[in-house]
Design a protein around this motif. Sequence first.
Motif, PDB file in Angstrom:
ATOM      1  N   GLU A  76      32.766   4.300  48.583  1.00 44.89           N
ATOM      2  CA  GLU A  76      31.722   5.280  48.908  1.00 44.89           C
ATOM      3  C   GLU A  76      32.274   6.697  48.895  1.00 44.89           C
ATOM      4  OE1 GLU A  76      30.110   4.076  52.609  1.00 44.89           O
ATOM      5  OE2 GLU A  76      28.895   2.445  51.758  1.00 44.89           O
ATOM      6  N   MET A  79      32.656   7.683  45.268  1.00 43.28           N
ATOM      7  CA  MET A  79      31.364   8.011  44.668  1.00 43.28           C
ATOM      8  C   MET A  79      30.890   9.393  45.118  1.00 43.28           C
ATOM      9  SD  MET A  79      30.379   5.688  42.586  1.00 43.28           S
ATOM     10  CE  MET A  79      28.654   6.145  42.467  1.00 43.28           C
ATOM     11  N   ALA A  80      31.115   9.717  46.380  1.00 45.20           N
ATOM     12  CA  ALA A  80      30.722  11.047  46.866  1.00 45.20           C
ATOM     13  C   ALA A  80      31.530  12.144  46.177  1.00 45.20           C
ATOM     14  CB  ALA A  80      30.905  11.112  48.381  1.00 45.20           C
ATOM     15  N   ARG A  83      30.222  12.529  42.665  1.00 45.19           N
ATOM     16  CA  ARG A  83      28.924  13.197  42.682  1.00 45.19           C
ATOM     17  C   ARG A  83      29.090  14.700  42.880  1.00 45.19           C
ATOM     18  NH1 ARG A  83      27.126  10.477  46.430  1.00 45.19           N
ATOM     19  NH2 ARG A  83      26.332   8.763  45.167  1.00 45.19           N
ATOM     20  N   SER A  84      30.005  15.101  43.767  1.00 45.75           N
ATOM     21  CA  SER A  84      30.232  16.530  43.985  1.00 45.75           C
ATOM     22  C   SER A  84      30.839  17.190  42.746  1.00 45.75           C
ATOM     23  CB  SER A  84      31.147  16.734  45.200  1.00 45.75           C
ATOM     24  OG  SER A  84      32.420  16.144  44.980  1.00 45.75           O
ATOM     25  N   ALA A  86      30.350  16.199  39.651  1.00 42.40           N
ATOM     26  CA  ALA A  86      29.282  16.288  38.654  1.00 42.40           C
ATOM     27  C   ALA A  86      28.353  17.466  38.955  1.00 42.40           C
ATOM     28  CB  ALA A  86      28.493  14.975  38.626  1.00 42.40           C
ATOM     29  N   GLU A  87      28.056  17.686  40.223  1.00 34.15           N
ATOM     30  CA  GLU A  87      27.210  18.832  40.572  1.00 34.15           C
ATOM     31  C   GLU A  87      27.903  20.149  40.249  1.00 34.15           C
ATOM     32  OE1 GLU A  87      26.317  18.305  44.659  1.00 34.15           O
ATOM     33  OE2 GLU A  87      24.894  16.634  44.330  1.00 34.15           O
TER      34      GLU A  87
END
Length: 240
Positions: A76, A79-80, A83-84, A86-87
């Motif tokens: 997890e 994944m976080a 995600r950060s 990618a942003e």
Amino acid sequence: MKRPDLNNREQLLAALAIAAVVAGGYGFLRFLPANRVIADLAQSAEATQNRLLKTEIPEEPIEDIDRLMAQLDDQERAMALIRSQAEALEQQLAPFDSQEMIVSISQLARESQVRIRVNEALKVQAQGNAPVAAANNKKSKKRTKNTKNKPKAADESQDQPVILPETAGWIARMSPGTVFHRPLQRIELEGSYMAIRQFIHGLDELPYRVTVLRLKIGKAPTLAPAGYPQALVSELVLAL
């Protein structure tokens, strides 16, 4: 009409007949259905007992639950982090139909002393469910050929973004209908080798990220005068 007097024997026989009728009715209406339900329940209980006797209790897993929970927490957190990242990368990408990027590329060409022969948006065939939608449109046109006054049915299907394999090439992988969809720009440059090289390296200095997907370099169709370097023509496909 007077009721006939019955002796004790006749009264006993009448009582027995009434009792037999009542008992028969009760047995037919209540006892037989209840007995049938009891038999079904006994049969179901016996079948359940047989299944329980054949059931194998699984062994306790070897994995430690605490270790599995720790691995889940690590996944997890990973994944976080992804995600950060990618942003953060999305913030470096130019908006679709950005005129600022086109102007910046033209200004970079003037600073690099190259001449832009062609600067146009590259049209790539849409991927995903686009061919299916086109086929459905053809079928709907055939159905409504002789019914012009009938309204057309709304197409509620939505194309789902796809991820093409690496063998398809980045131009196809960034086409409409894919996960990596970005606007593509085709540019033809004319200039010296050092000028074209300076232009390509200058793309990294633009306010938004620009990626070179295809690069072709060749000699210009006209020969350079004596004592001058031969001009080159370069074709670039850029993902803005």
